[in-house]
Design an enzyme around this catalytic site. Structure first.
Site, PDB file in Angstrom:
ATOM      1  N   ARG A   7      44.510  31.378 -12.546  1.00 43.12           N
ATOM      2  CA  ARG A   7      43.497  31.694 -11.829  1.00 43.12           C
ATOM      3  C   ARG A   7      42.438  30.629 -11.709  1.00 43.12           C
ATOM      4  O   ARG A   7      42.069  30.049 -12.865  1.00 43.12           O
ATOM      5  CB  ARG A   7      42.683  33.208 -12.405  1.00 43.12           C
ATOM      6  CG  ARG A   7      43.526  34.354 -12.438  1.00 43.12           C
ATOM      7  CD  ARG A   7      42.907  35.524 -12.922  1.00 43.12           C
ATOM      8  NE  ARG A   7      41.914  36.022 -12.229  1.00 43.12           N
ATOM      9  CZ  ARG A   7      41.154  37.161 -12.667  1.00 43.12           C
ATOM     10  NH1 ARG A   7      41.492  37.807 -13.682  1.00 43.12           N
ATOM     11  NH2 ARG A   7      40.148  37.667 -11.751  1.00 43.12           N
ATOM     12  N   GLY A  21      38.829  38.087 -16.774  1.00 42.93           N
ATOM     13  CA  GLY A  21      38.440  36.844 -15.823  1.00 42.93           C
ATOM     14  C   GLY A  21      36.685  36.560 -16.139  1.00 42.93           C
ATOM     15  O   GLY A  21      36.362  35.827 -16.158  1.00 42.93           O
ATOM     16  N   LYS A  73      30.954  47.614 -16.928  1.00 40.14           N
ATOM     17  CA  LYS A  73      31.456  46.621 -17.463  1.00 40.14           C
ATOM     18  C   LYS A  73      30.781  45.510 -17.073  1.00 40.14           C
ATOM     19  O   LYS A  73      30.531  44.462 -18.002  1.00 40.14           O
ATOM     20  CB  LYS A  73      33.184  46.203 -17.078  1.00 40.14           C
ATOM     21  CG  LYS A  73      33.644  45.229 -17.536  1.00 40.14           C
ATOM     22  CD  LYS A  73      35.414  45.325 -17.507  1.00 40.14           C
ATOM     23  CE  LYS A  73      35.622  45.586 -16.079  1.00 40.14           C
ATOM     24  NZ  LYS A  73      35.836  44.184 -15.419  1.00 40.14           N
ATOM     25  N   SER A 128      34.471  33.032  -6.171  1.00 44.25           N
ATOM     26  CA  SER A 128      33.827  34.181  -7.172  1.00 44.25           C
ATOM     27  C   SER A 128      32.575  34.044  -7.487  1.00 44.25           C
ATOM     28  O   SER A 128      32.186  32.946  -7.677  1.00 44.25           O
ATOM     29  CB  SER A 128      34.732  33.708  -8.533  1.00 44.25           C
ATOM     30  OG  SER A 128      34.230  34.803  -9.512  1.00 44.25           O
ATOM     31  N   SER A 129      31.899  35.061  -7.218  1.00 41.85           N
ATOM     32  CA  SER A 129      30.364  35.136  -7.662  1.00 41.85           C
ATOM     33  C   SER A 129      30.116  34.884  -9.172  1.00 41.85           C
ATOM     34  O   SER A 129      29.003  34.726  -9.550  1.00 41.85           O
ATOM     35  CB  SER A 129      29.775  36.449  -7.232  1.00 41.85           C
ATOM     36  OG  SER A 129      30.398  37.534  -7.913  1.00 41.85           O
ATOM     37  N   ASP A 178      36.014  44.943  -5.713  1.00 43.02           N
ATOM     38  CA  ASP A 178      36.617  46.047  -6.517  1.00 43.02           C
ATOM     39  C   ASP A 178      37.121  47.536  -6.333  1.00 43.02           C
ATOM     40  O   ASP A 178      37.774  48.113  -6.860  1.00 43.02           O
ATOM     41  CB  ASP A 178      35.896  45.855  -8.055  1.00 43.02           C
ATOM     42  CG  ASP A 178      36.229  44.769  -8.712  1.00 43.02           C
ATOM     43  OD1 ASP A 178      36.830  44.014  -8.467  1.00 43.02           O
ATOM     44  OD2 ASP A 178      35.004  44.315  -9.593  1.00 43.02           O
TER      45      ASP A 178
END
Length: 409
Positions: free
Chosen positions: A101, A73, A23, A147-148, A293
């Site tokens: 978020r 996201g 993904k 977040s990257s 993850d």
């Protein structure tokens, strides 16, 4: 399907599984293709719901003023940067959870590059009103602690910026391997990308030397569920074709993290063989800051093995599809595992007892697939099993291939 009953009559896993495309790679190459190479052939794309959402957005944005990223996201972050660099005006929204978020660090960075983005509702959260334009680029200081994907989104539009882009950040970004993955995907497209310590430099490049085609690697996050199952099985011999021995996907480290549970992988031909092995010593702590993850693959498996250790670096789990730390704690407690949790850690105490339990999935695909491995110890039920379509639509069918009995309740 409201609920599935999952069991395995033998506890022995044998078979070959063709996993979906990554993904992470798919969504990066789709955005890069739309930006720079509309005729570039892509093969092996993910069939996940997230990737389908991004494809829909890329197909619709020229004809629609109101766009919706649902609960994807990656699509929300990547597409925000994409639209900011296009001529036009749009409103980009998401699901109810997506509206909770944060996206402020990315919006702030894009504004500094000259983008015009407003918050019609709550400051710092979707929906976004975006007036796209040609952006100049230049030097950015960005908050990479949440977040990257913020950095990756900016990296991918960088070659189209008049001055290119130089980004710097303080401290260690979460999920750093995803920044390297983005850089690798861009290099495969012919771009020059420099990742040096706490900065990224990408010069303006309007005509890269494009490859003839791009093949997407299978998804290592998806592979992690089968490694967890092999760890809990009585015996296992699983072949997953298509993987590269030297993958740029951060989650490819999963076999090393599963080794204390007595499972390993061996590369043979074009793929990996997952099998039982002598377990390595269990560490006192596993830091998942780079690979959050993997949490829902690793933590239930370690709990089911009765291990006592702390998982740390989990701070981003609080703002995922659900509060994943709370969800893990709630579901593990059903099995007697009274784990301790904080903002960025979960500590297993070692009290797990296999029994029939109904697992709530909280609208989160990884909760369903991560806890499925427990069916090798005792039948369980999985609530709202259709959530797996977000990343791995064929998951339950692949369970059947390896001998699981999957029944609707």
């Amino acid at each position: 399907m409201a609920k599935l009953r999952l069991s395995h009559p033998t506890g022995k896993l044998r078979g070959r599984i063709q996993l979906p495309g990554s993904k992470s790679e798919s969504n990066r190459f789709l955005l890069l293709k739309a930006l720079y190479a509309p005729n570039l052939p892509l093969s092996g794309l993910s069939d996940s719901g997230d990737t389908e959402i991004l494809q829909r957005l890329l197909n619709d944005y020229q004809n629609q003023l109101e766009l919706n990223a649902g609960d994807a996201g990656t699509a929300m972050r990547f597409f925000t940067a994409f639209l900011a660099a296009q001529e036009g005006e749009w409103t980009l929204d998401g699901s109810e959870r997506m509206r909770e978020r944060p996206i402020a660090p990315l919006v702030k960075a894009l504004r500094e590059l000259g983008a015009e983005i407003e918050y019609p509702d709550q400051e710092g959260y979707p929906p976004l009103k975006i007036k796209g334009r040609n952006l100049k680029g230049g030097l950015l200081h960005i908050d990479a602690s949440l977040s990257s994907q913020y950095l990756s989104a900016l990296m991918m539009i960088a070659p189209s910026l008049e001055q290119g882009l130089e980004m710097r950040w303080d401290g260690q970004p979460v999920s750093m391997p995803y920044i390297y993955l983005t850089a690798n995907c861009m290099r495969r497209m012919g771009f020059k990308v420099f990742v040096l310590g706490n900065e990224v430099r990408i010069p303006p490049q309007f005509k890269p030397e494009l490859p003839k085609q791009i093949a997407v690697e299978p998804d290592w996050s998806a592979a992690s569920y089968w490694l967890a199952m092999a760890a809990l099985a009585q015996d296992a011999e699983i072949y997953l074709p298509g993987f590269r021995q030297y993958s740029m996907q951060g989650d490819s480290i999963v076999a090393q993290l599963m080794a204390p549970l007595g499972v390993e992988q061996t590369f043979i031909g074009s793929g990996i063989r997952i099998h039982k092995a002598a377990p390595l010593p269990v560490p006192a702590q596993l830091n998942l800051l780079d690979t959050p993850d993997l949490s829902q693959s690793l933590i239930p498996a370690y709990a089911a093995k009765g291990k006592q250790l702390q998982f740390c670096g989990l701070q981003t789990l609080r703002i995922k599809e659900t509060d994943r730390i709370a969800a893990l704690q709630n579901e593990l407690q059903k099995f007697g595992e009274a784990c301790a949790v904080g903002n960025d850690f979960l500590h297993l105490k070692g009290g797990f007892r296999a029994s029939f339990q109904s697992i709530a999935t909280y609208g989160d695909h990884r909760m369903a697939m991560g806890f499925a491995a427990l069916a090798l110890l005792h039948p369980i039920a999985i609530e709202n099993p259709e959530v797996v379509t977000k990343s791995y639509p064929a998951f339950w069918e692949h369970c059947k291939v390896l001998g699981f009995v999957v029944e609707e309740l």
